[in-house]
Write a protein that holds these residues in place. Structure first.
Motif, PDB file in Angstrom:
ATOM      1  N   ARG A  29      50.277  71.383  41.645  1.00  0.00           N
ATOM      2  CA  ARG A  29      51.370  70.813  40.730  1.00  0.00           C
ATOM      3  C   ARG A  29      50.497  69.624  39.993  1.00  0.00           C
ATOM      4  N   ILE A  30      50.993  69.331  38.846  1.00  0.00           N
ATOM      5  CA  ILE A  30      50.527  68.119  38.037  1.00  0.00           C
ATOM      6  C   ILE A  30      51.064  66.963  38.853  1.00  0.00           C
ATOM      7  N   VAL A  31      50.338  65.776  38.995  1.00  0.00           N
ATOM      8  CA  VAL A  31      50.643  64.587  39.414  1.00  0.00           C
ATOM      9  C   VAL A  31      50.278  63.415  38.410  1.00  0.00           C
ATOM     10  N   LEU A  32      51.139  62.223  38.480  1.00  0.00           N
ATOM     11  CA  LEU A  32      50.941  61.339  37.526  1.00  0.00           C
ATOM     12  C   LEU A  32      50.760  60.105  38.127  1.00  0.00           C
ATOM     13  N   THR A  33      50.975  60.009  39.593  1.00  0.00           N
ATOM     14  CA  THR A  33      50.626  58.642  40.264  1.00  0.00           C
ATOM     15  C   THR A  33      49.993  58.919  41.495  1.00  0.00           C
ATOM     16  N   ALA A  34      49.333  57.820  42.191  1.00  0.00           N
ATOM     17  CA  ALA A  34      49.013  57.980  43.383  1.00  0.00           C
ATOM     18  C   ALA A  34      50.074  58.483  44.553  1.00  0.00           C
ATOM     19  N   GLU A  35      51.204  57.845  44.212  1.00  0.00           N
ATOM     20  CA  GLU A  35      52.577  58.360  45.192  1.00  0.00           C
ATOM     21  C   GLU A  35      52.578  59.681  44.979  1.00  0.00           C
ATOM     22  N   GLU A  36      52.637  60.443  43.997  1.00  0.00           N
ATOM     23  CA  GLU A  36      52.757  61.700  43.557  1.00  0.00           C
ATOM     24  C   GLU A  36      51.655  62.587  44.430  1.00  0.00           C
ATOM     25  N   MET A  37      50.612  62.116  44.321  1.00  0.00           N
ATOM     26  CA  MET A  37      49.418  62.667  44.842  1.00  0.00           C
ATOM     27  C   MET A  37      49.801  62.754  46.444  1.00  0.00           C
ATOM     28  N   GLU A  38      50.164  61.762  46.960  1.00  0.00           N
ATOM     29  CA  GLU A  38      50.589  61.783  48.408  1.00  0.00           C
ATOM     30  C   GLU A  38      51.867  62.617  48.833  1.00  0.00           C
ATOM     31  N   GLN A  39      52.716  62.597  47.711  1.00  0.00           N
ATOM     32  CA  GLN A  39      53.802  63.573  48.171  1.00  0.00           C
ATOM     33  C   GLN A  39      53.693  65.261  47.821  1.00  0.00           C
ATOM     34  N   ALA A  40      52.779  65.334  46.976  1.00  0.00           N
ATOM     35  CA  ALA A  40      52.086  66.956  46.795  1.00  0.00           C
ATOM     36  C   ALA A  40      51.498  67.160  48.176  1.00  0.00           C
ATOM     37  N   HIS A  41      50.693  66.272  48.708  1.00  0.00           N
ATOM     38  CA  HIS A  41      49.735  66.706  49.915  1.00  0.00           C
ATOM     39  C   HIS A  41      50.812  66.786  51.081  1.00  0.00           C
ATOM     40  N   ASN A  42      51.867  66.069  51.091  1.00  0.00           N
ATOM     41  CA  ASN A  42      52.843  66.259  52.286  1.00  0.00           C
ATOM     42  C   ASN A  42      53.505  67.374  52.059  1.00  0.00           C
ATOM     43  N   ASP A  43      53.821  67.931  51.062  1.00  0.00           N
ATOM     44  CA  ASP A  43      54.705  69.042  50.754  1.00  0.00           C
ATOM     45  C   ASP A  43      53.368  70.470  50.887  1.00  0.00           C
ATOM     46  N   GLY A  44      52.297  70.086  51.226  1.00  0.00           N
ATOM     47  CA  GLY A  44      51.098  71.343  51.288  1.00  0.00           C
ATOM     48  C   GLY A  44      50.980  72.023  50.030  1.00  0.00           C
ATOM     49  N   GLU A  45      50.760  71.155  48.763  1.00  0.00           N
ATOM     50  CA  GLU A  45      50.443  71.438  47.592  1.00  0.00           C
ATOM     51  C   GLU A  45      49.451  70.899  47.267  1.00  0.00           C
ATOM     52  N   ILE A  46      48.622  71.358  46.345  1.00  0.00           N
ATOM     53  CA  ILE A  46      47.415  70.605  45.703  1.00  0.00           C
ATOM     54  C   ILE A  46      47.635  69.969  44.501  1.00  0.00           C
ATOM     55  N   GLY A  47      47.330  68.717  44.509  1.00  0.00           N
ATOM     56  CA  GLY A  47      47.762  67.882  43.273  1.00  0.00           C
ATOM     57  C   GLY A  47      46.728  67.857  42.281  1.00  0.00           C
ATOM     58  N   VAL A  48      46.892  67.841  41.023  1.00  0.00           N
ATOM     59  CA  VAL A  48      46.229  67.896  39.921  1.00  0.00           C
ATOM     60  C   VAL A  48      46.433  66.702  38.898  1.00  0.00           C
ATOM     61  N   LEU A  49      45.390  65.728  38.741  1.00  0.00           N
ATOM     62  CA  LEU A  49      45.368  64.524  37.858  1.00  0.00           C
ATOM     63  C   LEU A  49      44.639  64.911  36.680  1.00  0.00           C
ATOM     64  N   LEU A  50      45.362  64.947  35.592  1.00  0.00           N
ATOM     65  CA  LEU A  50      44.859  65.144  34.350  1.00  0.00           C
ATOM     66  C   LEU A  50      44.189  64.235  33.730  1.00  0.00           C
ATOM     67  N   GLY A  51      42.919  64.301  32.915  1.00  0.00           N
ATOM     68  CA  GLY A  51      42.236  63.336  32.156  1.00  0.00           C
ATOM     69  C   GLY A  51      41.516  63.695  30.861  1.00  0.00           C
ATOM     70  N   LEU A  52      40.675  62.704  30.415  1.00  0.00           N
ATOM     71  CA  LEU A  52      39.891  63.350  29.151  1.00  0.00           C
ATOM     72  C   LEU A  52      38.392  63.101  29.235  1.00  0.00           C
ATOM     73  N   GLU A  53      37.744  63.946  28.912  1.00  0.00           N
ATOM     74  CA  GLU A  53      36.275  64.112  29.096  1.00  0.00           C
ATOM     75  C   GLU A  53      35.618  63.461  27.743  1.00  0.00           C
ATOM     76  N   GLY A  54      35.679  62.230  27.567  1.00  0.00           N
ATOM     77  CA  GLY A  54      35.001  61.453  26.215  1.00  0.00           C
ATOM     78  C   GLY A  54      35.848  60.960  25.286  1.00  0.00           C
ATOM     79  N   GLY A  55      35.344  59.691  24.719  1.00  0.00           N
ATOM     80  CA  GLY A  55      36.225  58.952  23.843  1.00  0.00           C
ATOM     81  C   GLY A  55      36.047  59.750  22.645  1.00  0.00           C
ATOM     82  N   HIS A  56      35.368  60.575  22.361  1.00  0.00           N
ATOM     83  CA  HIS A  56      35.449  61.229  21.002  1.00  0.00           C
ATOM     84  C   HIS A  56      36.740  62.105  20.973  1.00  0.00           C
ATOM     85  N   ILE A  57      37.346  62.419  22.119  1.00  0.00           N
ATOM     86  CA  ILE A  57      38.551  63.095  22.036  1.00  0.00           C
ATOM     87  C   ILE A  57      39.730  62.384  21.086  1.00  0.00           C
ATOM     88  N   LEU A  58      39.752  60.958  21.202  1.00  0.00           N
ATOM     89  CA  LEU A  58      40.594  60.224  20.556  1.00  0.00           C
ATOM     90  C   LEU A  58      40.691  60.229  19.143  1.00  0.00           C
TER      91      LEU A  58
END
Length: 437
Positions: free
Chosen positions: A185-214
């Motif tokens: 599942r996609i997670v948005l916060t540290a708390e959601e990371m923790e909840q995904a782990h407690n539910d037996g799922e892998i959390g995915v935190l999205l980011g951007l590789e490089g300021g040129h993307i902006l």
């Protein structure tokens, strides 16, 4: 893609929901470990080589002597067992028990328990085709990873062209793939990371590789945040942009007006990243840019997949000088060690080097393409008295969670920025912009 050994003990690790714990998070090659998987004594007994032959003509004296000897051995054995129970009852640390064992399996069991309590942050996903995605996902689950920091990557050559569009398409692609992948599942916060782990799922935190993307726009930055991006590398590898300099720049780009560090508009971008509650990553910056960002940042920063420059290892990028590591410690940020191209010995040396220089609270583990490396590295570290349960939990991800929580707490603490990049900073490049009235 690196194949995965058939170690089924890892596969079942994250399939059961865990009790709620406070989040804390974690990267080795089995050939590098000098650990016997079975003792020589046990091997000898199994093959009969250590058992003496019984002689029928033994004298009565010998029999009595043997009887007394056996009785004495039994008394000693009982005393040892009782002493062991007393020590365990007194609370001898698990780590001490672990270090007294030479068996790899005992230490791997310890690692599995550790990562049940404290999810490992690391890893990466390939999303070029659905088949590649599925294969990579299976490797990640076997590698004990609890949360993935997943950056959307766009070629540097797309700068001034369609980099924003490509990043949007990248977010759309990974979001659709994860939505139909059971156990992620996609997670948005540290708390959601923790909840995904407690539910037996892998959390995915999205980011951007490089300021040129902006596209040099804080408005675009805000829109990416609204789509789920929670961290951003200010530059990608060899890819400066109009407001901040990378460590090196690719020759074929022939960019004009490339800054030597961070510009005034770059400081505005940094301020807006902080206001949004996003994590800024600085591994690919030039040394002057790194120091200016560290001096201007109001929240902790991340240096990912890097090693100290003192390591002097071939074919390894993101070498960080000691004075930058010291400044990172003052900033409260974290450096995650690039263990992918390192042997176990080299990885542990660099982990301990950063710990000694910057402190335990500022060290983490980077990504690896070898799924077994995390568990084996942690198993080896567990032999060292320097690394008890609490310190290992910080290493595997607790430090990253602390940084994320501090960044999230800073959201909306300063006014929103309405600034635009000065026109002269992008003139001379191939930016296609509709002229403002």
């Amino acid at each position: 893609m690196i194949s995965v050994s058939n170690h089924h003990e890892f596969v079942e690790l994250r399939q059961q929901p865990q009790c709620k714990t406070h989040f804390v998070f974690t990267d080795i090659d089995i050939a590098d470990l000098d650990i016997p998987e079975i003792s020589s004594a046990k091997y000898q007994l199994k093959n009969g080589n250590a058992i003496g032959a019984y002689k029928k003509d033994s004298s009565n004296t010998s029999i009595a002597s043997m009887s007394r000897s056996n009785k004495g051995k039994k008394i000693v054995a009982v005393a040892v067992v009782l002493l062991g129970l007393i020590l365990l009852g007194a609370g001898i640390p698990v780590g001490l028990q672990l270090r007294s064992s030479s068996l790899l399996e005992a230490r791997l069991n310890f690692v599995r328990r550790l990562l049940n309590e404290s999810p490992l942050i690391g890893g990466s996903l390939q999303t070029y085709t659905e088949s590649n995605f599925t294969e990579n996902y299976n490797e990640i689950r076997e590698s004990l990873v609890g949360t993935i920091l997943y950056p959307i990557r766009v070629p540097c050559q797309a700068q001034y062209l369609d980099s924003v569009q490509l990043a949007l398409e990248g977010i759309d692609e990974i979001t659709r793939l994860i939505s139909r992948t059971k156990g992620m599942r996609i997670v948005l916060t540290a708390e959601e990371m923790e909840q995904a782990h407690n539910d037996g799922e892998i959390g995915v935190l999205l980011g951007l590789e490089g300021g040129h993307i902006l596209g040099s726009s804080v408005a675009v930055l805000r829109m990416f945040y609204s789509l789920g991006a929670r961290f951003i590398s200010l530059t990608s590898y060899e890819c400066s942009n109009p407001w901040i300099a990378a460590a090196t720049t690719r020759e074929p780009l022939f960019e004009e007006n490339i800054p030597i560090s961070i510009t005034e508009f770059g400081k505005i971008v940094l301020k807006e990243i902080s206001r949004l509650g996003m994590l800024a990553e600085i591994a690919h910056l030039s040394e002057p840019s790194m120091m200016q960002v560290l001096n201007n940042a109001k929240t902790p920063l991340l240096i990912s997949n890097a090693i100290p420059s003192a390591a002097v290892l071939p074919n390894v990028t993101n070498l960080i000088p000691d004075h930058v590591l010291s400044a990172l410690s003052s900033n409260g940020g974290v450096l995650t060690i690039n263990i992918d191209k390192l042997s176990v010995k080299e990885a542990i040396h660099n982990i301990n080097y950063v710990r000694a220089l910057a402190g335990l609270d500022h060290i983490g583990l980077g990504a690896t393409s070898s799924p077994r490396k995390y568990a084996l590295l942690l198993a080896e570290l567990a032999r060292d008295r320097l690394w008890n349960n609490a310190s290992l939990k910080k290493l595997v991800g607790g430090n990253i969670v602390r940084v994320l929580q501090k960044v999230e707490a800073n959201r909306n603490k300063v006014p929103l920025s309405e600034e635009w990049i000065p026109q002269e900073e992008i003139e001379g490049n191939a930016y296609c912009r509709y002229p403002e009235s």
